[in-house]
Design a protein around this motif. Structure first.
Motif, short mmCIF file in Angstrom:
data_model
loop_
_atom_site.label_atom_id
_atom_site.label_comp_id
_atom_site.label_asym_id
_atom_site.label_seq_id
_atom_site.Cartn_x
_atom_site.Cartn_y
_atom_site.Cartn_z
N GLU A 36 27.91 -4.83 -29.81
CA GLU A 36 29.33 -4.62 -30.12
C GLU A 36 29.56 -3.13 -30.30
OE1 GLU A 36 30.33 -6.81 -33.60
OE2 GLU A 36 29.61 -8.72 -32.83
N SER A 37 30.53 -2.60 -29.57
CA SER A 37 30.90 -1.19 -29.70
C SER A 37 32.24 -0.96 -29.03
CB SER A 37 29.85 -0.28 -29.06
OG SER A 37 30.32 1.07 -29.04
N GLN A 38 33.12 -0.22 -29.69
CA GLN A 38 34.40 0.13 -29.08
C GLN A 38 34.21 1.05 -27.87
OE1 GLN A 38 37.36 -0.84 -29.23
NE2 GLN A 38 37.84 -1.69 -31.24
N PHE A 39 33.04 1.68 -27.76
CA PHE A 39 32.81 2.62 -26.66
C PHE A 39 32.00 2.00 -25.53
CE2 PHE A 39 33.94 5.10 -30.30
CZ PHE A 39 34.77 6.08 -29.78
N ASP A 40 31.78 0.69 -25.58
CA ASP A 40 31.18 -0.04 -24.48
C ASP A 40 32.27 -0.25 -23.43
OD1 ASP A 40 30.08 -1.88 -22.73
OD2 ASP A 40 28.93 -2.88 -24.31
N THR A 41 32.07 0.25 -22.22
CA THR A 41 33.12 0.22 -21.20
C THR A 41 33.04 -1.01 -20.29
OG1 THR A 41 31.76 1.66 -19.79
CG2 THR A 41 33.42 2.72 -21.19
N ASP A 42 32.37 -2.07 -20.73
CA ASP A 42 32.42 -3.32 -19.98
C ASP A 42 33.87 -3.82 -19.90
OD1 ASP A 42 29.74 -3.26 -19.60
OD2 ASP A 42 29.25 -4.85 -21.03
N SER A 43 34.18 -4.54 -18.83
CA SER A 43 35.57 -4.93 -18.57
C SER A 43 36.15 -5.79 -19.69
CB SER A 43 35.66 -5.67 -17.24
OG SER A 43 34.82 -6.81 -17.23
N ASP A 44 35.34 -6.63 -20.33
CA ASP A 44 35.85 -7.50 -21.40
C ASP A 44 36.26 -6.72 -22.63
OD1 ASP A 44 35.42 -9.68 -19.82
OD2 ASP A 44 33.51 -10.25 -20.73
N ASN A 45 35.90 -5.45 -22.68
CA ASN A 45 36.20 -4.62 -23.84
C ASN A 45 37.33 -3.63 -23.55
OD1 ASN A 45 35.41 -4.27 -26.57
ND2 ASN A 45 34.38 -2.36 -26.07
N GLU A 46 38.03 -3.83 -22.44
CA GLU A 46 39.08 -2.87 -22.04
C GLU A 46 40.21 -2.79 -23.04
OE1 GLU A 46 39.00 -2.65 -17.15
OE2 GLU A 46 40.31 -4.09 -18.17
N THR A 47 40.58 -3.94 -23.61
CA THR A 47 41.74 -3.98 -24.49
C THR A 47 41.31 -4.26 -25.92
OG1 THR A 47 43.08 -4.87 -22.68
CG2 THR A 47 43.97 -5.08 -24.91
N THR A 48 41.85 -3.48 -26.84
CA THR A 48 41.65 -3.75 -28.27
C THR A 48 43.02 -3.96 -28.90
OG1 THR A 48 40.63 -2.98 -30.33
CG2 THR A 48 41.65 -1.29 -28.95
N ASN A 49 43.12 -4.96 -29.75
CA ASN A 49 44.41 -5.30 -30.35
C ASN A 49 44.71 -4.51 -31.62
OD1 ASN A 49 45.06 -7.25 -28.38
ND2 ASN A 49 43.74 -8.75 -29.39
N ASP A 50 43.68 -3.90 -32.19
CA ASP A 50 43.87 -3.04 -33.36
C ASP A 50 42.68 -2.11 -33.46
OD1 ASP A 50 41.77 -4.17 -35.30
OD2 ASP A 50 42.91 -5.98 -34.81
N LEU A 51 42.76 -1.17 -34.40
CA LEU A 51 41.70 -0.17 -34.57
C LEU A 51 40.83 -0.46 -35.78
CD1 LEU A 51 43.72 3.10 -33.77
CD2 LEU A 51 42.34 1.69 -32.23
N ASN A 52 40.88 -1.69 -36.26
CA ASN A 52 40.09 -2.06 -37.44
C ASN A 52 38.93 -2.97 -37.09
OD1 ASN A 52 41.87 -0.68 -39.26
ND2 ASN A 52 43.32 -2.37 -38.99
N ASN A 53 38.45 -2.88 -35.86
CA ASN A 53 37.30 -3.68 -35.44
C ASN A 53 36.39 -2.82 -34.56
OD1 ASN A 53 37.66 -4.53 -32.34
ND2 ASN A 53 39.70 -4.40 -33.31
N ASN A 54 35.18 -3.30 -34.34
CA ASN A 54 34.21 -2.50 -33.58
C ASN A 54 33.98 -3.04 -32.17
OD1 ASN A 54 32.92 -4.79 -34.49
ND2 ASN A 54 30.94 -3.80 -34.77
#
Length: 331
Positions: A44-62
């Protein structure tokens, strides 16, 4: 992709016996080492550029939990002079200084009569397989990837004057092609500037090596890394303690490394209105078995690793794991 840890692990296999005094090579001339591997990785990482991680709904998760199978080749080419004291090499870097996931280096190593070794190596700025988000803080829309280029060099003095002491220094610079950090969240130009990620990294290491029993050695290591980023919110000082256990038994080699450290940032991050401090820890293990099925020049390898970062800001929390197996062949 999580090739940074994979590259370091496999490069460790390619160079595992460099920890103990021995000739650079058994004979002069060219030598090629190729490692073909398959494995499974996730995290789990916000900087993992896999396609499933393209969108984040908020900035309070990793970030989203990701996992994938993978297959990859790694290798090393080296040429040893007739004296067996000087060697030129090209291969995957095992001395990562920055955030690059995958890096090649070109270098030279010379072994002195007292068994000490001096190594110089450079790694050019390449963007192959190294990417990040243009704006990691974009919420509710697909984040776009951009290339990250990293280049630098390193010097190492191993077994100084025949002692078990080793000193290392490395420097690297990184640049983001399309840097848009914070532009979706901030309007103040100075705050946006504080998030710029182009950086110069410097690392100093000291390590030693001592036997504890026949075929068993311990290698403690201390590291200090300084990142001087264009945006001060990304500048930090990092301190890491590391301990490797090396076990050699006939055809078997097992190297396990545990590490832990802390990272202190210099300035408040304007996105979160807080200054980040971060603790990190990890364990990596490499097992190799020479000449499986009595195949000359072949080595079977198994690798695994887990790392975790816990930040004051949950957006920067991360965890990752890798398991892999493969065959290594020396030409």
């Amino acid at each position: 992709m999580r090739l940074k840890g994979i590259s370091c692990l496999t490069a460790g296999i390619l160079m595992s016996y460099s920890a103990i005094a021995q000739p650079l090579s058994k004979e002069a001339g060219w030598e090629f080492t190729l490692s073909l591997n398959v494995g499974y990785s996730g995290g789990e990482s916000q900087f993992d550029t896999d396609s499933d991680n393209e969108t984040t709904n908020d900035l309070n998760n990793n970030g989203q939990s990701q996992s994938s199978t993978l297959a990859y080749p790694l290798g090393r080419v080296q040429y040893t002079l007739d004296s067996l004291k000087t060697q030129f090499f090209l291969g995957n870097s095992r001395e990562q200084v920055s955030t690059a996931q995958f890096q090649y280096e070109l270098g030279i190593v010379h072994q002195f009569n007292n068994d000490s070794k001096l190594t110089f190596a450079v790694f050019p700025k390449l963007s192959m397989l190294n990417e990040t988000w243009e704006d990691p803080f974009l919420v509710g829309s697909d984040r776009q990837t951009t290339d990250e280029k990293v280049g630098g060099g390193r010097i190492a003095v191993e077994r100084i004057f025949g002692s078990p002491l080793t000193l290392k220094y490395a420097i690297a610079s990184s640049s983001i092609d399309n840097e848009r950090s914070g532009q979706s969240q901030l309007t103040d130009a100075s705050e946006i500037a504080s998030l710029q990620r182009d950086s110069v990294y410097q690392r100093v290491e000291v390590e030693t090596l001592f036997p504890v029993a026949k075929g068993i050695l311990l290698k403690p290591n201390l590291q200090y890394t300084h990142r001087n980023a264009e945006g001060n919110a990304n500048s930090y000082d990092n301190y890491t303690v590391q301990l490797s256990i090396l076990i050699f038994r006939d055809r078997h080699t097992l190297i396990t490394t545990i590490n832990a450290g802390t990272r202190t940032y210099q300035q408040i991050n304007p996105i979160f209105d807080a200054k980040q401090n971060l603790n990190h820890a990890g364990i990596f293990s490499i097992y190799s078995y020479k000449r499986p099925f009595d195949w000359d020049r072949w080595t079977w390898t198994m690798m695994g690793g887990y790392s975790q970062e816990n930040s004051d800001i949950s957006f920067y929390d991360s965890k990752s794991f890798i398991v892999s197996t493969g065959l290594l062949y020396k030409f």
